[in-house]
Design an enzyme around this catalytic site. Structure first.
Site, PDB file in Angstrom:
ATOM      1  N   ILE A 134       0.946  -1.113   0.086  1.00 38.84           N
ATOM      2  CA  ILE A 134      -0.125  -0.013   0.047  1.00 38.84           C
ATOM      3  C   ILE A 134       0.735   1.202   0.088  1.00 38.84           C
ATOM      4  O   ILE A 134       1.846   1.388   0.841  1.00 38.84           O
ATOM      5  CB  ILE A 134      -0.874   0.017   1.209  1.00 38.84           C
ATOM      6  CG1 ILE A 134      -1.669  -1.368   1.179  1.00 38.84           C
ATOM      7  CG2 ILE A 134      -1.876   1.373   1.454  1.00 38.84           C
ATOM      8  CD1 ILE A 134      -2.762  -1.284   0.027  1.00 38.84           C
ATOM      9  N   LYS A 135       0.562   2.247  -0.903  1.00 35.04           N
ATOM     10  CA  LYS A 135       1.299   3.399  -0.998  1.00 35.04           C
ATOM     11  C   LYS A 135       0.735   4.479  -0.073  1.00 35.04           C
ATOM     12  O   LYS A 135      -0.426   4.903  -0.402  1.00 35.04           O
ATOM     13  CB  LYS A 135       1.359   3.714  -2.412  1.00 35.04           C
ATOM     14  CG  LYS A 135       2.458   3.235  -3.365  1.00 35.04           C
ATOM     15  CD  LYS A 135       2.416   3.354  -4.620  1.00 35.04           C
ATOM     16  CE  LYS A 135       2.942   4.714  -5.269  1.00 35.04           C
ATOM     17  NZ  LYS A 135       3.051   5.421  -6.633  1.00 35.04           N
ATOM     18  N   ILE A 136       1.366   4.996   0.621  1.00 32.05           N
ATOM     19  CA  ILE A 136       1.058   5.967   1.312  1.00 32.05           C
ATOM     20  C   ILE A 136       1.913   7.358   1.300  1.00 32.05           C
ATOM     21  O   ILE A 136       3.001   7.252   1.638  1.00 32.05           O
ATOM     22  CB  ILE A 136       1.007   5.481   3.012  1.00 32.05           C
ATOM     23  CG1 ILE A 136      -0.072   4.510   3.328  1.00 32.05           C
ATOM     24  CG2 ILE A 136       0.492   6.893   4.038  1.00 32.05           C
ATOM     25  CD1 ILE A 136      -1.213   4.636   3.148  1.00 32.05           C
TER      26      ILE A 136
END
Length: 264
Positions: free
Chosen positions: A91-93
Site C-alpha cells: 500500500i502506497k502512503i
C-alpha cells in the site's frame, strides 16, 4: 538493484515480465483508471490482472484518501480486497498528506504507516523529497521509501531558470550554486538516503522513483538504490546503443550459411 515497472498499462507490464528482468510494479489510481478505461475493463478486474501478472513480486497500490483515518481505512480495504489474489500487494502512503497552508496534519501519513505496518501490511511510502522524510517513514515502519529523483531535478532547474525537457539528463553532481536544502540532484537525494540507512542499519528499501532516462537508472544503481521504478520507454532505452545495432548488422553480413544451418 531490482527493477520495477512504473505503469498501470497491462500490456507494458506483461511485456516487462516476459523479459524476465522485472521485479515489481508501481501504480497510481489515475494511471490504473485510464488504462482500464482504455482497455474497456472493469477497474477491480483490471487490478487483479496486474497482480496476477506480477506473480510473487510486489505491486504498489496507492490510497486516494488524505486524512489519517481515511488512509488507514482505505489501506486496509485495498489490502483485504486485493492481497488474496497473489499475496503481493504493497500500500502506497504519502509521507505527508497535508496541503500548503494547512498546519497540524504533518504527522498523519506517518501515523497511517505505523498503524498499517502494525497490521502486517507492507507499505511503500511515496512523495519523498528529503532524506529526513525517508528516515521518518522508515522509522514508522515503511518497507519501501520512494524518493522522487526527477522531480527534485525539475525543481533545481526551475530555480536556475533553465529551459529543459522532462527527459533531459540531470547530473548527479547537480548545478554549481543550486540545491534544495543541501540536495544537489535527485540522485544525490537517493544517495543521501542510502548512506543514512546504511549507517544506521535501517532495513527499509530505497526505491528511486521519477527516473527519466537510462543514464539516470545507472546513476541510481551507482548510488546504491535497492530498487528503481521506471516506465517502459526507459526500460527499452536501457538496451539501446548504436554500436550494438552496428554489430548486429555486421554479424548478419558475416554469417556463414553452413554455420547458420547448424541451428536449424
Amino acid at each position: 538493484m531490482k527493477i520495477f515497472i512504473d505503469s498501470a498499462k497491462l500490456s507494458d507490464i506483461e511485456e516487462a515480465y516476459r523479459c524476465g528482468v522485472c521485479d515489481g510494479v508501481t501504480t497510481n489510481p489515475s494511471l490504473i483508471k485510464a488504462a482500464a478505461s482504455e482497455g474497456g475493463s472493469d477497474l477491480e478486474e483490471y487490478i487483479k490482472k496486474i497482480l496476477t501478472t506480477a506473480g510473487d513480486t510486489p505491486v504498489s497500490l496507492e490510497v486516494t484518501e488524505y486524512t489519517f483515518e481515511g488512509m488507514v481505512a482505505q489501506g486496509r480495504k485495498l489490502y483485504k480486497k486485493f492481497n488474496p489474489v497473489a499475496e503481493n500487494v504493497y500500500i502506497k502512503i504519502p509521507v505527508n498528506p497535508s496541503f500548503e497552508g494547512e498546519g497540524g496534519r504533518e504527522f498523519e501519513g506517518i501515523r497511517a504507516i505505523r498503524v498499517l505496518a502494525g497490521d502486517g501490511i507492507p507499505i511503500n511510502c511515496t512523495l519523498i523529497f528529503t532524506p529526513e522524510q525517508a528516515l521518518m517513514a522508515a522509522k514508522a515502519g515503511a518497507r519501501i521509501v520512494s524518493p522522487f529523483a526527477g522531480r527534485i531535478d525539475d525543481l533545481i532547474r526551475k530555480r536556475a531558470e533553465m529551459k529543459f525537457e522532462k527527459a533531459d539528463y540531470f547530473p548527479t553532481e547537480g548545478l554549481e550554486g543550486f540545491d534544495d536544502d543541501g540536495v544537489v540532484s535527485g540522485i544525490d537525494l537517493v544517495a543521501q538516503i542510502v548512506e543514512i540507512f546504511d549507517s544506521h542499519g535501517i532495513e527499509a528499501k530505497v526505491l528511486a522513483a521519477s527516473l527519466r532516462g537510462s543514464r539516470q537508472v545507472r546513476d541510481a544503481a551507482l548510488a546504491g538504490a535497492d530498487i528503481a521504478t521506471i516506465p517502459m520507454y526507459v526500460m527499452r532505452d536501457m538496451l539501446v546503443h548504436p554500436k550494438t545495432r552496428e554489430g548486429m548488422r555486421g554479424f548478419l553480413e558475416d554469417t556463414i550459411p553452413e554455420y547458420a544451418a547448424l541451428g536449424e
